[in-house]
Design an enzyme around this catalytic site. Structure first.
Site, PDB file in Angstrom:
ATOM      1  N   SER A  49       9.467  22.734  20.379  1.00 30.81           N
ATOM      2  CA  SER A  49       9.279  21.812  19.098  1.00 30.81           C
ATOM      3  C   SER A  49       8.093  20.375  19.370  1.00 30.81           C
ATOM      4  CB  SER A  49      11.118  20.954  18.774  1.00 30.81           C
ATOM      5  OG  SER A  49      10.884  20.331  20.223  1.00 30.81           O
ATOM      6  N   CYS A  78      17.369  25.329  15.662  1.00 32.00           N
ATOM      7  CA  CYS A  78      17.191  24.945  17.514  1.00 32.00           C
ATOM      8  C   CYS A  78      15.736  24.169  17.526  1.00 32.00           C
ATOM      9  CB  CYS A  78      17.201  26.584  17.677  1.00 32.00           C
ATOM     10  SG  CYS A  78      17.282  25.793  19.878  1.00 32.00           S
ATOM     11  N   ARG A 105      17.310  17.535  22.831  1.00 34.96           N
ATOM     12  CA  ARG A 105      16.760  17.615  23.561  1.00 34.96           C
ATOM     13  C   ARG A 105      17.591  19.003  24.644  1.00 34.96           C
ATOM     14  NH1 ARG A 105      10.989  18.068  23.683  1.00 34.96           N
ATOM     15  NH2 ARG A 105      10.064  19.927  23.640  1.00 34.96           N
ATOM     16  N   ILE A 131      19.775  29.093  23.030  1.00 42.03           N
ATOM     17  CA  ILE A 131      18.714  29.411  23.709  1.00 42.03           C
ATOM     18  C   ILE A 131      18.387  27.701  23.570  1.00 42.03           C
ATOM     19  CG2 ILE A 131      16.514  30.327  24.664  1.00 42.03           C
ATOM     20  CD1 ILE A 131      17.183  32.407  21.912  1.00 42.03           C
ATOM     21  N   HIS A 167      20.587  30.444  17.222  1.00 41.85           N
ATOM     22  CA  HIS A 167      19.918  31.045  16.019  1.00 41.85           C
ATOM     23  C   HIS A 167      20.571  32.615  15.002  1.00 41.85           C
ATOM     24  CE1 HIS A 167      16.097  29.499  18.661  1.00 41.85           C
ATOM     25  NE2 HIS A 167      17.162  29.071  19.575  1.00 41.85           N
ATOM     26  N   GLU A 169      18.835  34.247  13.710  1.00 35.95           N
ATOM     27  CA  GLU A 169      18.309  35.331  13.238  1.00 35.95           C
ATOM     28  C   GLU A 169      18.008  36.005  14.379  1.00 35.95           C
ATOM     29  OE1 GLU A 169      17.209  32.427  14.553  1.00 35.95           O
ATOM     30  OE2 GLU A 169      15.607  32.347  16.242  1.00 35.95           O
TER      31      GLU A 169
END
Ligand code: GLN
Length: 186
Positions: A49, A78, A105, A131, A167, A169
């Site tokens: 990030s 995320c 975080r 992750i 995630h 995806e």
């Protein structure tokens, strides 16, 4: 067919491209403000990030992204969730404040920083890949918690925007991306 932009400055944008296709949307990679013109919604992917924040700045995309988000749905996964949050700690950093959540975080510690587990989404379960995930410490009163893991919110939507700390995806299950696609028509 709806066109979903995927912020492609850094991180795992390519996996989102495939996930959007699986969910029945048309993905386009977004690298400039002009790329946003074609999009009905935008995904801010996972990655790092702090780096993504810097790249948004360097590419003059921060303000165009804000303007886009004022009209159209944005989905952060995320690192993307960290960018969309109201406030960010450990370490603190600026964020776009598009969704009323506070996040910490890398909150799950070194030993379990990456894991595949099942999360509770209403009456359903969902396989989720984490992750170096952030933890959502607070959800504002306008936020709707769509999934939890060990009691922590991991999928939240507020108005037109949505975040996951995992995630979606990276699994074959399209439900999360499908929900985002549905938000584009409302
Ligand atoms: N730990 C990363 C960050 O703080 C996020 C990790 C991810 O997106 N998989 O930016």
């Amino acid at each position: 067919m709806k066109t979903i932009g995927i912020l492609a400055l850094q991180g795992d944008f390519d996996a989102h491209r495939k996930a959007v296709e699986r969910a029945g949307g048309r993905p386009v990679e977004v690298r400039t403000a002009k790329d946003l013109d074609a999009c009905d919604g935008l995904i801010v992917p996972g990655g790092e990030s702090t780096t993504m924040l810097k790249l948004l700045d360097i590419e003059n995309l921060t303000e165009p992204l804000r303007q886009f988000a004022a009209r159209k749905p944005v989905f952060g996964t995320c690192a993307g969730a960290i960018l969309l949050a109201h406030s960010v700690t450990k370490p603190a950093q600026p964020s776009l404040n598009l969704i009323d959540i506070d996040v910490e975080r890398n909150a799950y510690g070194r030993q379990i920083d990456s894991r595949i587990t099942r999360v509770q989404a209403g009456d359903d379960e969902l396989e989720a890949v984490f992750i170096r995930a952030p933890k959502i410490l607070r959800v504002g009163s306008g936020g709707k918690i769509l999934a939890t893991c060990d009691g922590d919110p991991v999928w939240v939507e507020q108005g037109r925007h949505m975040v996951t700390t995992f995630h979606p995806e990276l699994t074959q299950d399209s439900r999360v991306h499908q929900r985002f696609l549905e938000k584009l028509t409302t």
